[in-house]
Design a protein around this motif. Structure first.
Motif, PDB file in Angstrom:
ATOM      1  N   ALA A 282      51.086   1.139  25.078  1.00 11.98           N
ATOM      2  CA  ALA A 282      50.263   2.003  24.222  1.00 11.98           C
ATOM      3  C   ALA A 282      49.395   2.893  25.073  1.00 11.98           C
ATOM      4  O   ALA A 282      48.735   2.433  25.971  1.00 11.98           O
ATOM      5  N   VAL A 283      49.409   4.171  24.766  1.00  7.67           N
ATOM      6  CA  VAL A 283      48.562   5.126  25.463  1.00  7.67           C
ATOM      7  C   VAL A 283      47.836   5.957  24.427  1.00  7.67           C
ATOM      8  O   VAL A 283      48.455   6.584  23.587  1.00  7.67           O
ATOM      9  N   ASN A 284      46.529   5.955  24.474  1.00  4.18           N
ATOM     10  CA  ASN A 284      45.758   6.710  23.495  1.00  4.18           C
ATOM     11  C   ASN A 284      46.026   8.192  23.669  1.00  4.18           C
ATOM     12  O   ASN A 284      45.934   8.731  24.765  1.00  4.18           O
ATOM     13  N   SER A 285      46.369   8.867  22.591  1.00 11.47           N
ATOM     14  CA  SER A 285      46.767  10.265  22.684  1.00 11.47           C
ATOM     15  C   SER A 285      45.618  11.156  23.115  1.00 11.47           C
ATOM     16  O   SER A 285      45.809  12.122  23.834  1.00 11.47           O
ATOM     17  N   GLN A 286      44.404  10.839  22.670  1.00  7.22           N
ATOM     18  CA  GLN A 286      43.255  11.651  23.067  1.00  7.22           C
ATOM     19  C   GLN A 286      43.030  11.542  24.566  1.00  7.22           C
ATOM     20  O   GLN A 286      42.748  12.520  25.250  1.00  7.22           O
ATOM     21  N   LEU A 287      43.167  10.328  25.125  1.00 10.53           N
ATOM     22  CA  LEU A 287      42.970  10.142  26.554  1.00 10.53           C
ATOM     23  C   LEU A 287      44.029  10.876  27.344  1.00 10.53           C
ATOM     24  O   LEU A 287      43.751  11.462  28.379  1.00 10.53           O
ATOM     25  N   SER A 288      45.266  10.864  26.846  1.00  5.62           N
ATOM     26  CA  SER A 288      46.344  11.559  27.543  1.00  5.62           C
ATOM     27  C   SER A 288      46.043  13.047  27.627  1.00  5.62           C
ATOM     28  O   SER A 288      46.281  13.686  28.635  1.00  5.62           O
TER      29      SER A 288
ATOM     30  N   LEU B 143      33.967   2.342  11.110  1.00  4.14           N
ATOM     31  CA  LEU B 143      34.393   3.450  11.961  1.00  4.14           C
ATOM     32  C   LEU B 143      35.744   4.059  11.560  1.00  4.14           C
ATOM     33  O   LEU B 143      35.892   5.280  11.594  1.00  4.14           O
ATOM     34  N   PRO B 144      36.753   3.263  11.186  1.00  9.38           N
ATOM     35  CA  PRO B 144      38.036   3.887  10.814  1.00  9.38           C
ATOM     36  C   PRO B 144      37.946   4.856   9.642  1.00  9.38           C
ATOM     37  O   PRO B 144      38.803   5.730   9.498  1.00  9.38           O
ATOM     38  N   SER B 145      36.919   4.713   8.818  1.00  2.99           N
ATOM     39  CA  SER B 145      36.800   5.593   7.655  1.00  2.99           C
ATOM     40  C   SER B 145      36.045   6.874   7.962  1.00  2.99           C
ATOM     41  O   SER B 145      35.948   7.763   7.117  1.00  2.99           O
ATOM     42  N   PHE B 146      35.473   7.001   9.172  1.00  2.01           N
ATOM     43  CA  PHE B 146      34.713   8.189   9.542  1.00  2.01           C
ATOM     44  C   PHE B 146      35.624   9.219  10.187  1.00  2.01           C
ATOM     45  O   PHE B 146      36.698   8.903  10.697  1.00  2.01           O
ATOM     46  N   ASN B 147      35.161  10.458  10.175  1.00  2.00           N
ATOM     47  CA  ASN B 147      35.924  11.555  10.758  1.00  2.00           C
ATOM     48  C   ASN B 147      34.973  12.452  11.507  1.00  2.00           C
ATOM     49  O   ASN B 147      34.082  13.046  10.917  1.00  2.00           O
ATOM     50  N   GLU B 148      35.171  12.564  12.804  1.00  2.00           N
ATOM     51  CA  GLU B 148      34.246  13.357  13.614  1.00  2.00           C
ATOM     52  C   GLU B 148      34.381  14.840  13.339  1.00  2.00           C
ATOM     53  O   GLU B 148      33.466  15.605  13.587  1.00  2.00           O
ATOM     54  N   ASP B 149      35.509  15.276  12.825  1.00  3.38           N
ATOM     55  CA  ASP B 149      35.699  16.698  12.553  1.00  3.38           C
ATOM     56  C   ASP B 149      34.716  17.221  11.519  1.00  3.38           C
ATOM     57  O   ASP B 149      34.453  18.418  11.439  1.00  3.38           O
ATOM     58  N   GLU B 150      34.152  16.329  10.709  1.00  7.64           N
ATOM     59  CA  GLU B 150      33.239  16.765   9.661  1.00  7.64           C
ATOM     60  C   GLU B 150      31.835  17.061  10.192  1.00  7.64           C
ATOM     61  O   GLU B 150      31.013  17.614   9.511  1.00  7.64           O
ATOM     62  N   TYR B 151      31.564  16.663  11.423  1.00  2.83           N
ATOM     63  CA  TYR B 151      30.220  16.804  11.965  1.00  2.83           C
ATOM     64  C   TYR B 151      30.282  17.437  13.344  1.00  2.83           C
ATOM     65  O   TYR B 151      31.282  17.361  14.034  1.00  2.83           O
ATOM     66  N   THR B 152      29.206  18.051  13.721  1.00  4.12           N
ATOM     67  CA  THR B 152      29.074  18.532  15.086  1.00  4.12           C
ATOM     68  C   THR B 152      28.209  17.561  15.856  1.00  4.12           C
ATOM     69  O   THR B 152      27.499  16.748  15.288  1.00  4.12           O
ATOM     70  N   VAL B 153      28.239  17.688  17.169  1.00  2.03           N
ATOM     71  CA  VAL B 153      27.521  16.733  18.016  1.00  2.03           C
ATOM     72  C   VAL B 153      26.022  16.807  17.780  1.00  2.03           C
ATOM     73  O   VAL B 153      25.308  15.830  17.900  1.00  2.03           O
ATOM     74  N   ASP B 154      25.512  17.993  17.422  1.00  2.00           N
ATOM     75  CA  ASP B 154      24.072  18.165  17.295  1.00  2.00           C
ATOM     76  C   ASP B 154      23.564  18.018  15.870  1.00  2.00           C
ATOM     77  O   ASP B 154      22.419  18.325  15.583  1.00  2.00           O
TER      78      ASP B 154
ATOM     79  N   PHE C  96      36.519   8.334  18.832  1.00  2.00           N
ATOM     80  CA  PHE C  96      35.736   9.552  18.664  1.00  2.00           C
ATOM     81  C   PHE C  96      35.194   9.993  20.022  1.00  2.00           C
ATOM     82  O   PHE C  96      34.561   9.195  20.724  1.00  2.00           O
ATOM     83  N   PRO C  97      35.402  11.241  20.402  1.00  2.00           N
ATOM     84  CA  PRO C  97      34.961  11.701  21.725  1.00  2.00           C
ATOM     85  C   PRO C  97      33.472  11.489  21.988  1.00  2.00           C
ATOM     86  O   PRO C  97      33.089  11.125  23.098  1.00  2.00           O
ATOM     87  N   SER C  98      32.634  11.709  20.979  1.00  2.00           N
ATOM     88  CA  SER C  98      31.192  11.564  21.201  1.00  2.00           C
ATOM     89  C   SER C  98      30.813  10.115  21.477  1.00  2.00           C
ATOM     90  O   SER C  98      29.943   9.836  22.311  1.00  2.00           O
ATOM     91  N   LEU C  99      31.450   9.165  20.788  1.00  2.00           N
ATOM     92  CA  LEU C  99      31.186   7.751  21.046  1.00  2.00           C
ATOM     93  C   LEU C  99      31.841   7.318  22.360  1.00  2.00           C
ATOM     94  O   LEU C  99      31.253   6.544  23.129  1.00  2.00           O
ATOM     95  N   ALA C 100      33.048   7.805  22.608  1.00  2.00           N
ATOM     96  CA  ALA C 100      33.742   7.442  23.845  1.00  2.00           C
ATOM     97  C   ALA C 100      32.956   7.879  25.064  1.00  2.00           C
ATOM     98  O   ALA C 100      32.897   7.157  26.071  1.00  2.00           O
ATOM     99  N   GLN C 101      32.319   9.033  24.988  1.00  2.00           N
ATOM    100  CA  GLN C 101      31.527   9.517  26.122  1.00  2.00           C
ATOM    101  C   GLN C 101      30.356   8.585  26.406  1.00  2.00           C
ATOM    102  O   GLN C 101      30.045   8.294  27.569  1.00  2.00           O
ATOM    103  N   LEU C 102      29.699   8.114  25.354  1.00  2.00           N
ATOM    104  CA  LEU C 102      28.594   7.171  25.542  1.00  2.00           C
ATOM    105  C   LEU C 102      29.089   5.857  26.132  1.00  2.00           C
ATOM    106  O   LEU C 102      28.436   5.272  27.009  1.00  2.00           O
TER     107      LEU C 102
END
Length: 846
Positions: free
Chosen positions: A513-519, A195-206, A357-363
């Protein structure tokens, strides 16, 4: 090198010898045998290899293609197909396919495709299972070798699908199914470790939505007969596999070991066809998609051979969540066991990276958490035990992203422990729950985080206090000493030790520690980077790359030994631990000057050590409140709880109580309406009917206006906005009050959507009238007293000329009608059973 060439030549010779022994090629002359395309392909490869000194000079497909053709052929027997698969496995193990070769990606895609779509003539169940085992083996090798990183998202999903099919096939031997599950465990672990080597920006949810489901059902109903192993007539007489759907169904009956197994198999087949998974099982299945689909897929992949990434991981997680959903009636216990085992691997491997990753976090936040918490009430002890393990990992590794889910989960555990012993909750289950709580108490910093995030939050339950009181009560034996008493005492001591560790590892060895995306998602103004250097210390960077502020440690005395005999009440020990928590939780960090309201309603805070790996990536370090601030928050919370009780009896009296205690401003203050509205919206313990009574009072128009504006309705459909608004209070029954509330709501919604959805409406009155019509439609569609429901045409007819003399677009009204018919607007006091649970969970997810 010549040694690599000799390996391929040896596999070709062995495969040719095996093919000549089979019925199709035996007795033929060499020249006649060479007319067969499969044999001819092998002979051509031999010729090429004889003139090749180094295998790396060849295109990978040159020496893979003949083996892939044999694996996909309808005419080869199981032993021949198995031998060809073993050859491919040996090529991968010996590294004959170099990841850096220009044609490696195409070769890997072809290899994966041929093995996942293997076809062969069945002989007998035992021989067929050997072939399936070799399929699992080569897929396992392919995924775990370096060249497997070249696989595409579709290829990975097809590989996982193939393994799942074998794993779910109850007519196969237990050994083979367990081997398939073990293979899946290794593959899932590999994917989530990366997972650390992946980047969600390269893909769309669909990008790869429902890949597993699509690849399983891609052949369509008319092609399902072709997925059976091909069987010759003479083999069929010996008990081999059948050809087509009829023979497959016949084997299902004859291979069943008893009525129960047959019923379970039938139930699973129906469930996986109807459910999200969509898996179709066949007896001793070797081919998973028809040949027509194989060709189409190959053509598609020729232009897109990008390495796999987040899409296949997301699809895999979605599938795993679907098979542990206990509300799907056809998810059997065996399916739940497999799903829970793999979910545990996901949580162990993904850890904090899972929610990056937002898509995984949502699940994780929604489907996964809810499914696990629901399974905590499962009657089967083995399922219950596996669920506890997964829940423990979820609360440990993902808690920074699961604020309200953690509260829900811990409340469920405490509820299970305090429940009376019944057939569904045995003494063994209580011990298992208590052991899970003990594990959580031993987890570093978790107890301090519970205290700061929940007990010191104005509108969260006192999770830490309730837990310590429960453990204190259960640790004192009344009639005799049992394992529960000892485990509870161990948990209390672990809590004390945890706070002692927090105090001893004060900054720089401890940070928040506070996750920046969650903030960002929760609307907090958390700093974009690390905080500036504190006045008393300096800024440092630890081995994990986290910036933190250092300061001199502040000594705090801690009672290391507590005499149980000195405890005079069940809650005395809990009170002592709680008081200690106030002191240590604040003293483990420097003074921050954080506003008490912000500290009470902010983001999830994770107190972490600075060992390498303690912090998830993209983490912002902030500071904890001081002991003084924590005490102020606790006092403020007690005032709010007391005011809540008074409000639920007499709303005006509760608000006055808050003013007297200076929790909210006076009535003449400009902030007064907004502060009261925040109290009404954010407080989950208020009586919904009393809220409606208070905001509908004609003496409180500023309160009503502030209450309505507290809701963000930008870009929200009118039905959804109205549904969300009406779920926050009970709409009074008087028509003038309803009109006053709906008028204010209509004006606010229109002001939020003037540039988008609001263009349909001519003015505020049109929104108001349509809101009234929506409420009437909702009553008409769901009231038991209405005998004849309103039709769509009647609803459209009733809305004529209400848009400032004009009609609303027909499609717009149709959409409104369908939204109400498919999902009822349920008032808060009507929430019961599953509806109540769904509403509470939705509120938690907001």
């Amino acid at each position: 090198m010549r040694g690599e060439v000799s390996v391929v030549q040896g596999e070709v010779s062995q495969l040719l010898s095996a093919m000549r022994k089979t019925g199709r090629w035996s007795g033929h002359a060499r020249t006649e045998g060479e007319q067969d395309p499969l044999v001819r392909g092998l002979h051509k490869l031999q010729t090429v290899l004889n003139g090749t000194p180094d295998l790396r000079t060849l295109d990978v497909m040159v020496f893979l293609h003949p083996f892939c053709e044999i694996i996909q052929s309808d005419d080869t027997t199981g032993p021949v197909t198995g031998m060809a698969i073993s050859s491919l496995d040996r090529f991968l193990a010996y590294g004959l396919i170099s990841p850096g070769h220009p044609s490696a990606a195409g070769g890997v895609a072809a290899l994966s495709e041929s093995v996942t779509h293997a076809r062969f003539v069945g002989t007998n169940p035992a021989s067929d299972e050997v072939v399936l085992m070799k399929i699992l083996q080569v897929l396992h090798t392919l995924m775990l070798t370096p060249v497997g990183r070249l696989l595409s998202n579709e290829s990975v999903c097809e590989i996982m699908q193939s393994c799942f099919r074998i794993c779910f096939e109850t007519r196969l031997s237990e050994l083979l199914r367990n081997y398939a599950e073990s293979t899946l465990v290794d593959m899932v672990q590999l994917l989530f470790i990366q997972l650390p080597s992946f980047n969600e920006d390269e893909y769309t949810v669909d990008d790869t939505a429902s890949i597993i489901d699509q690849t399983i059902t891609a052949g369509g109903e008319e092609e399902r007969g072709s997925v059976e192993p091909c069987v010759e007539d003479d083999v069929e007489e010996e008990g081999g596999g059948g050809e087509g759907e009829e023979e497959g169904e016949g084997r299902e009956t004859t291979d069943s070991n008893g009525g129960d197994e047959h019923d379970e198999l039938k139930q699973q087949e129906e469930g996986l066809e109807e459910g999200e998974a969509g898996l179709k099982r066949t007896a001793h299945e070797a081919e998973f998609v028809s040949s027509d689909v194989i060709t189409a897929t190959s053509r598609h992949r020729q232009g897109t051979l990008a390495p796999y990434g987040l899409p296949c991981v997301r699809e895999l997680l979605r599938f795993l969540v679907s098979i542990i959903n206990v509300k799907e009636r056809n998810n059997s216990e065996s399916l739940l066991h497999i799903g829970l085992n793999l979910v545990t691997v996901v949580l162990e491997s993904g850890r904090e990276n899972l929610c990056r990753f937002p898509s995984l976090a949502q699940l994780v936040q929604d489907n996964l958490s809810r499914s696990l918490f629901t399974l905590l009430r499962h009657s089967n002890f083995s399922v219950f035990s596996a669920t506890l393990r997964a829940v423990c990992l979820l609360l440990q590794h993902c808690r920074v992203h699961l604020r309200f889910q953690v509260e829900w989960g811990l409340a469920t555990l405490m509820e299970l422990f305090t429940a009376e012993n019944t057939a569904r909750l045995s003494h063994e289950k209580k011990d298992a729950v208590l052991e899970t709580i003990l594990r959580l108490c031993h987890y570093p910093y978790l107890m301090a985080e519970l205290y700061v995030n929940y007990d010191c939050n104005l509108y969260c339950s006192n999770v830490f206090e309730n837990l310590t009181k429960l453990l204190s009560k259960s640790s004192l034996p009344t009639q005799g000493l049992s394992s529960n008493h000892l485990l509870s005492l161990d948990a209390l001591l672990a809590i004390v030790k945890s706070f002692q560790s927090c105090q001893q590892q004060a900054l720089p060895d401890n940070a928040l520690a506070v996750n920046s995306q969650l903030s960002e998602t929760e609307g907090e103004n958390a700093p974009s980077g690390a905080l500036a250097t504190s006045q008393e210390g300096s800024t440092q960077i630890n081995s994990a790359g986290i910036i933190f502020s250092s300061r001199p440690e502040r000594e705090t005395e801690l009672v290391e030994e507590t005499s149980i005999t000195s405890v005079r009440s069940d809650s005395a020990l809990a009170d002592h631990v709680t008081e200690t928590a106030v002191e240590i939780a604040g003293q483990s960090c420097p003074a921050s000057g954080m506003d008490t309201v912000k500290a009470a309603s902010g983001y999830m805070m994770a107190i972490r050590g600075t060992r390498e790996g303690d912090f998830p990536p993209e983490t912002t370090v902030v500071e904890l409140p001081t002991p003084k601030e924590l005490i102020e928050i606790r006092q403020r919370k007690k005032v709010i709880l007391a005011a809540t009780e008074q409000f639920n009896l007499k709303p005006k009296q509760g608000i006055t109580f808050l003013q007297e205690r200076r929790v909210i401003s006076g009535s003449d203050s400009p902030q007064y309406p907004a502060e009261v509205a925040s109290f009404l919206v954010d407080n989950p313990w208020l009586d919904k009917a009393k809220i409606g009574e208070y905001i509908g009072d004609r003496k409180n128009p500023p309160i009503l206006d502030a209450f309505v504006k507290h809701f963000s309705l930008h870009g929200t459909h009118l039905v959804d906005a109205l549904r969300h608004f009406l779920e926050s209070f009970r709409l009074p029954g008087e028509s003038p009050v309803i009109a006053r509330i709906l008028e204010t709501f209509s004006e606010h919604w229109l002001s939020c959507n003037k540039e988008e959805l609001g263009k349909v409406f001519a003015n505020r009155d049109a929104v108001y009238v349509l809101c009234y019509a929506i409420l009437m439609l909702n009553t008409d569609q769901y009231s038991t007293q209405v005998k004849k429901r309103m039709s769509l045409e009647e609803f459209i007819h009733n809305q004529r000329k209400i848009n400032n003399g004009e009609d609303f677009p027909r499609q717009f009204l149709t959409d409104i009608f369908n939204r109400i018919r498919e999902d009822e607007i349920i008032m808060p006091d009507e929430h019961k059973g599953q509806v109540k649970e769904n509403y509470q969970w939705k509120v938690y997810m907001l």
